[in-house]
Design an enzyme around this catalytic site. Structure first.
Site, PDB file in Angstrom:
ATOM      1  N   TYR A   9       0.855  -1.389  -0.020  1.00 10.40           N
ATOM      2  CA  TYR A   9      -0.004   0.188   0.055  1.00 10.40           C
ATOM      3  C   TYR A   9       0.794   1.019  -0.075  1.00 10.40           C
ATOM      4  CZ  TYR A   9      -4.949  -0.735   0.240  1.00 10.40           C
ATOM      5  OH  TYR A   9      -6.183  -1.055  -0.307  1.00 10.40           O
ATOM      6  N   GLU A  24      -0.670   4.707  -0.563  1.00  8.79           N
ATOM      7  CA  GLU A  24      -1.532   5.887  -0.794  1.00  8.79           C
ATOM      8  C   GLU A  24      -0.609   7.239  -0.454  1.00  8.79           C
ATOM      9  OE1 GLU A  24      -4.923   3.799   0.904  1.00  8.79           O
ATOM     10  OE2 GLU A  24      -5.596   5.518   0.850  1.00  8.79           O
ATOM     11  N   ASP A  65      -6.130  12.427 -25.891  1.00  5.33           N
ATOM     12  CA  ASP A  65      -5.887  11.077 -25.523  1.00  5.33           C
ATOM     13  C   ASP A  65      -5.335  10.242 -26.505  1.00  5.33           C
ATOM     14  OD1 ASP A  65      -6.646   8.467 -24.873  1.00  5.33           O
ATOM     15  OD2 ASP A  65      -8.886   8.695 -24.537  1.00  5.33           O
ATOM     16  N   THR A 115      -3.253   5.065 -22.199  1.00 10.09           N
ATOM     17  CA  THR A 115      -3.211   3.766 -21.674  1.00 10.09           C
ATOM     18  C   THR A 115      -1.824   3.451 -21.871  1.00 10.09           C
ATOM     19  OG1 THR A 115      -3.951   2.835 -23.668  1.00 10.09           O
ATOM     20  CG2 THR A 115      -5.625   3.107 -22.010  1.00 10.09           C
ATOM     21  N   LYS A 132      -1.347  -0.366 -25.339  1.00 12.28           N
ATOM     22  CA  LYS A 132      -1.515  -0.852 -26.683  1.00 12.28           C
ATOM     23  C   LYS A 132      -0.410  -0.729 -27.247  1.00 12.28           C
ATOM     24  CE  LYS A 132      -6.332   0.772 -26.192  1.00 12.28           C
ATOM     25  NZ  LYS A 132      -6.565   1.655 -24.887  1.00 12.28           N
ATOM     26  N   ARG A 188      -1.317  -3.254 -18.426  1.00 14.35           N
ATOM     27  CA  ARG A 188      -2.522  -2.738 -18.445  1.00 14.35           C
ATOM     28  C   ARG A 188      -2.906  -1.685 -17.675  1.00 14.35           C
ATOM     29  NH1 ARG A 188      -6.873  -3.962 -21.595  1.00 14.35           N
ATOM     30  NH2 ARG A 188      -5.387  -5.704 -22.559  1.00 14.35           N
TER      31      ARG A 188
HETATM   32  N1  DSN Z   1     -11.404  -0.738 -25.757  1.00 12.14           N
HETATM   33  C1  DSN Z   1     -10.241   0.068 -26.441  1.00 12.14           C
HETATM   34  C2  DSN Z   1     -10.188  -0.392 -27.938  1.00 12.14           C
HETATM   35  O1  DSN Z   1     -10.574  -1.397 -28.440  1.00 12.14           O
HETATM   36  O2  DSN Z   1      -9.771   0.614 -28.848  1.00 12.14           O
HETATM   37  C3  DSN Z   1     -10.433   1.460 -26.296  1.00 12.14           C
HETATM   38  O3  DSN Z   1     -10.306   1.735 -24.881  1.00 12.14           O
END
Ligand code: DSN
Length: 415
Positions: free
Chosen positions: A51, A53, A197, A223, A226, A232
């Protein structure tokens, strides 16, 4: 996984099956990738137990020296990789990163302006069922009916008309380069904050094959799993003047204890993404997408916008078969070990569970080492399957061929 296999054979069996699935299929989902073994080791590490925080040097728990080091490493690496003034590496995902930005900069009821989900936007950019659409007044820009591309004059007109407090630039299904500089100019003209984004394209930005939004945006969210090929999770970057508000929006505004195992894995991935090999990877992702797009177009499949500049493409299934929808098409492809997702295309008359499109992306295939010659072959397989989607024998035969390619290009984290 000797421990797990003994203590919980059921969970171990599921993990083995998923490992096998990844090994014996080709991943064409544009938002997925294969993280390195190093990233997986950091994710599944002792940091799970801690933890922490608060923020580095300002924690609510004892025993956080190592957590401080891990988080500072991730922060420093994110700032260096993207040239950002400030980074918060605690968001659990891209949606929570976006929500934290809204909480930092907006009041409930303020107007936000993002890309329409049905034109390739994201649910956290104002969808009525999402926090972003429930607590803020969302208006949406759409793509040009003629080109299916962003029309920056139309974006400007809507911004002048609706006077949003925040403009959101970014997409989850847009195959072209986004002009973040033009978004920045429009935001400045109407007095809006700009949130970019880059969840889908973060790895392309890091690898220098998509222009960076950092000089033009107040906030950049992403994110990390990707094209960036990490664990993730999510990251927020912003100008220094927003640092305090962003940090308190993430904690204690939106989240409790940070996921320290994810944070150290983000640090590992950010270091990987700063190496020259990663720039080569990003370039190959784009080259592979072009090769796959060309292979499909050669067979007469129409791609939304007529091609791709980035890592993904959207096939308009109606261009070859009025009766074929994305649900049936993606099911037939999956039966041949080619994993993709149905996707609405701009001005799609079909509902999201059916769709007239399929989305393909090359980040995961490129991680496996596939290059242009493989994209040509995969394009031919896709064409054969979509042309004969009821022919189970043909689909099984192609599935055997796909398996051979899987064996020739193993998932690197599973060697
Ligand atoms: N769910 C994602 C995608 O497949 O593009 C976006 O967050």
């Amino acid at each position: 996984m000797t421990n797990l296999s003994h203590t919980d054979p059921e969970a171990f069996g599921i993990l083995q099956a998923e490992r096998n699935r990844q090994h014996t299929t080709l991943e064409l989902i544009a938002s997925e990738n294969h993280a390195s073994a190093a990233v997986l080791e950091a994710t599944g590490s002792v940091m799970t137990d801690k933890y922490a925080e608060g923020y580095p040097q300002r924690r609510y728990y004892q025993g956080c020296h190592e957590s401080d080091q891990a988080e500072q490493l991730a922060i420093d690496r994110a700032k260096a990789l993207f040239g950002a003034e400030h980074a918060n590496v605690q968001p659990h995902c891209g949606t929570s990163a976006n929500i934290a930005v809204y909480m930092a900069a907006l009041d409930p009821g303020d107007t936000i302006m993002g890309m329409d989900l049905s034109h390739g936007g994201h649910l956290s950019h104002g969808l009525k069922l999402n926090y972003s659409g429930i607590y803020y007044n969302a208006v949406f820009y759409t793509l040009s009916k003629d080109t299916e591309m962003l029309d920056m004059d139309a974006v400007r007109d809507l911004a002048l008309k609706s006077r949003p407090k925040m403009i959101i630039a970014g997409a989850s299904a847009y195959p072209r380069t986004i002009d973040f500089e033009a978004f920045g100019k429009i935001a400045a003209e109407v007095g809006a904050y700009l949130l970019c984004d880059i969840a889908h394209i973060a790895g392309l930005v890091a690898g220098g094959v998509h222009p960076s939004p950092v000089p033009h945006a107040d906030f950049v969210t992403t994110t990390t799993h990707k094209t960036l090929r990490g664990p993730r999770s999510g990251i927020i970057m912003c100008k220094n003047k927003w640092a305090k508000k962003v940090d308190s929006a993430v904690f204690p505004g939106l989240q409790g204890g940070p996921f320290m195992h994810q944070i150290i894995a983000k640090a590992v991935a950010l270091a990987e993404a700063s190496r020259p090999e990663f720039a080569d990877y990003a370039g190959q992702v784009v080259a592979n997408a072009k090769a796959l797009a060309d292979a499909l177009m050669e067979k007469g499949w129409r791609l939304v916008t007529g091609g791709t500049d980035n890592h993904m493409m959207l096939v308009d299934l109606r261009s070859r078969d009025e009766n074929l929808n994305g649900h049936v098409a993606s099911g037939a492809l999956a039966a041949a070990r080619l994993v993709a997702n149905k996707n609405v295309i701009p001005f799609d008359p079909r509902p999201p569970m059916q769709t007239s499109g399929v989305r393909f992306g090359t980040p995961a295939l490129t991680t496996r080492g596939a290059k242009e010659p493989e994209m040509k072959i995969i394009g031919q397989w896709i064409d054969q399957i979509l042309t004969n989607y009821e022919d189970k024998t043909l689909i099984a035969r192609i599935g055997d061929e796909v398996l051979k390619m899987c064996e020739a290009f193993p998932v690197p984290n599973q060697k």
